[in-house]
Motif scaffolding. Structure first.
Motif, mmCIF file in Angstrom:
data_model
loop_
_atom_site.group_PDB
_atom_site.id
_atom_site.type_symbol
_atom_site.label_atom_id
_atom_site.label_comp_id
_atom_site.label_asym_id
_atom_site.label_seq_id
_atom_site.Cartn_x
_atom_site.Cartn_y
_atom_site.Cartn_z
ATOM 1 N N VAL A 148 39.315 44.507 51.088
ATOM 2 C CA VAL A 148 40.577 43.785 51.201
ATOM 3 C C VAL A 148 40.462 42.476 50.426
ATOM 4 N N SER A 149 41.597 41.859 50.128
ATOM 5 C CA SER A 149 41.615 40.605 49.377
ATOM 6 C C SER A 149 40.800 39.528 50.094
ATOM 7 N N GLY A 150 40.080 38.763 49.282
ATOM 8 C CA GLY A 150 39.300 37.653 49.806
ATOM 9 C C GLY A 150 37.827 37.953 49.968
ATOM 10 N N GLU A 151 37.448 39.216 49.955
ATOM 11 C CA GLU A 151 36.029 39.570 50.072
ATOM 12 C C GLU A 151 35.281 39.206 48.792
ATOM 13 N N THR A 152 33.973 38.999 48.923
ATOM 14 C CA THR A 152 33.117 38.774 47.762
ATOM 15 C C THR A 152 32.399 40.071 47.407
ATOM 16 N N HIS A 153 32.531 40.463 46.161
ATOM 17 C CA HIS A 153 31.828 41.622 45.620
ATOM 18 C C HIS A 153 31.040 41.168 44.397
ATOM 19 N N PHE A 154 29.913 41.838 44.142
ATOM 20 C CA PHE A 154 29.024 41.397 43.081
ATOM 21 C C PHE A 154 29.035 42.370 41.902
ATOM 22 N N TYR A 155 28.845 41.784 40.715
ATOM 23 C CA TYR A 155 28.678 42.567 39.491
ATOM 24 C C TYR A 155 27.675 41.836 38.619
#
Length: 236
Positions: free
Chosen positions: A75-82
């Motif tokens: 959902v919006s606001g989460e932190t995801h890594f790349y």
């Protein structure tokens, strides 16, 4: 799988056509497995494990101390890594059409999804995007490291793995990389690529193996340590 209870340690035992005993402690739960030659007596396994009890406990404590990752809801606001960098996820509702992902240089990861899409659908879309990015990088990684190591893989593959960052089938010369690597800094991906290629020289993690790692990638321990701090918990 057969098990032995050695003091307060429950040990999984798998007998194989190998020459020597091998001990592995698996993340995230610290379970212990011993691979043993086919005719090895239980008493020999007991002595082997007892002699390595401090080493086992050390690794179990390291796994237990790792911070548990938050459960992702996509959902919006989460932190995801790349590639080791954090991005804020923004979910944009669309009228229809396939889910798609776009990475923005200003620190956002945009996911376009139809209204009413499920968490599983959004997760699958992001995993597909991650897989495509890692697949794009494989030719350059092979071109860079295969000449350095002096071995060439016949096939590269990508899959989610719960306990390993990579695997190598020596007979088939097939290397699998964990999809989760695309979330880690690039030097971690390089390390796993080199590690698996070195297995085409040496099957075991022995002095020769680590000597070859020192030769081909002198700073490999930095990446290995970084990966040891990651709690592997792939979804899907």
């Amino acid at each position: 799988m057969p098990q032995l209870l050695i003091d307060d340690l429950r040990i999984e035992v798998v007998r194989k056509n190998i020459r020597s005993l091998r001990l592995t402690v698996y993340a995230p739960d610290g379970r212990v497995r011993v691979a043993a030659p086919l005719r090895t007596a239980d008493a020999a396994i007991h002595a082997f494990v007892s002699a390595r009890r401090a080493w086992i406990r050390k690794h179990q404590e390291q796994f237990a101390a790792r911070e548990q990752p938050a459960e992702l809801e996509y959902v919006s606001g989460e932190t995801h890594f790349y590639q080791g960098q954090p991005y804020e996820l923004r979910v944009h509702e669309t009228a229809a059409g396939p889910l798609r992902v776009k990475l923005l240089e200003d620190g956002f990861l945009d996911l376009f999804a139809p209204a009413g899409s499920t968490r599983e659908q959004r997760e699958k879309a992001l995993h597909s995007w991650y897989r495509a990015r890692l697949k794009e990088q494989l030719p350059a990684l092979a071109a860079r490291w295969e000449p350095v190591v002096g071995k060439q893989a016949a096939e590269w593959g990508i899959k989610l793995m719960r306990t390993r960052w990579g695997t190598c089938s020596i007979r088939a010369r097939r290397i699998w990389l964990n999809l989760e690597l695309i979330k880690q800094p690039p030097h971690c991906l390089d390390y796993v690529v080199v590690h698996e290629l070195v297995h085409l020289h040496e099957r075991l993690h022995n002095a020769r193996f680590w000597g070859l790692m020192d030769q081909f990638m002198p700073d490999w321990q930095v990446a290995k340590q970084a990966l040891r701090s990651v709690h592997l918990k792939p979804c899907g």
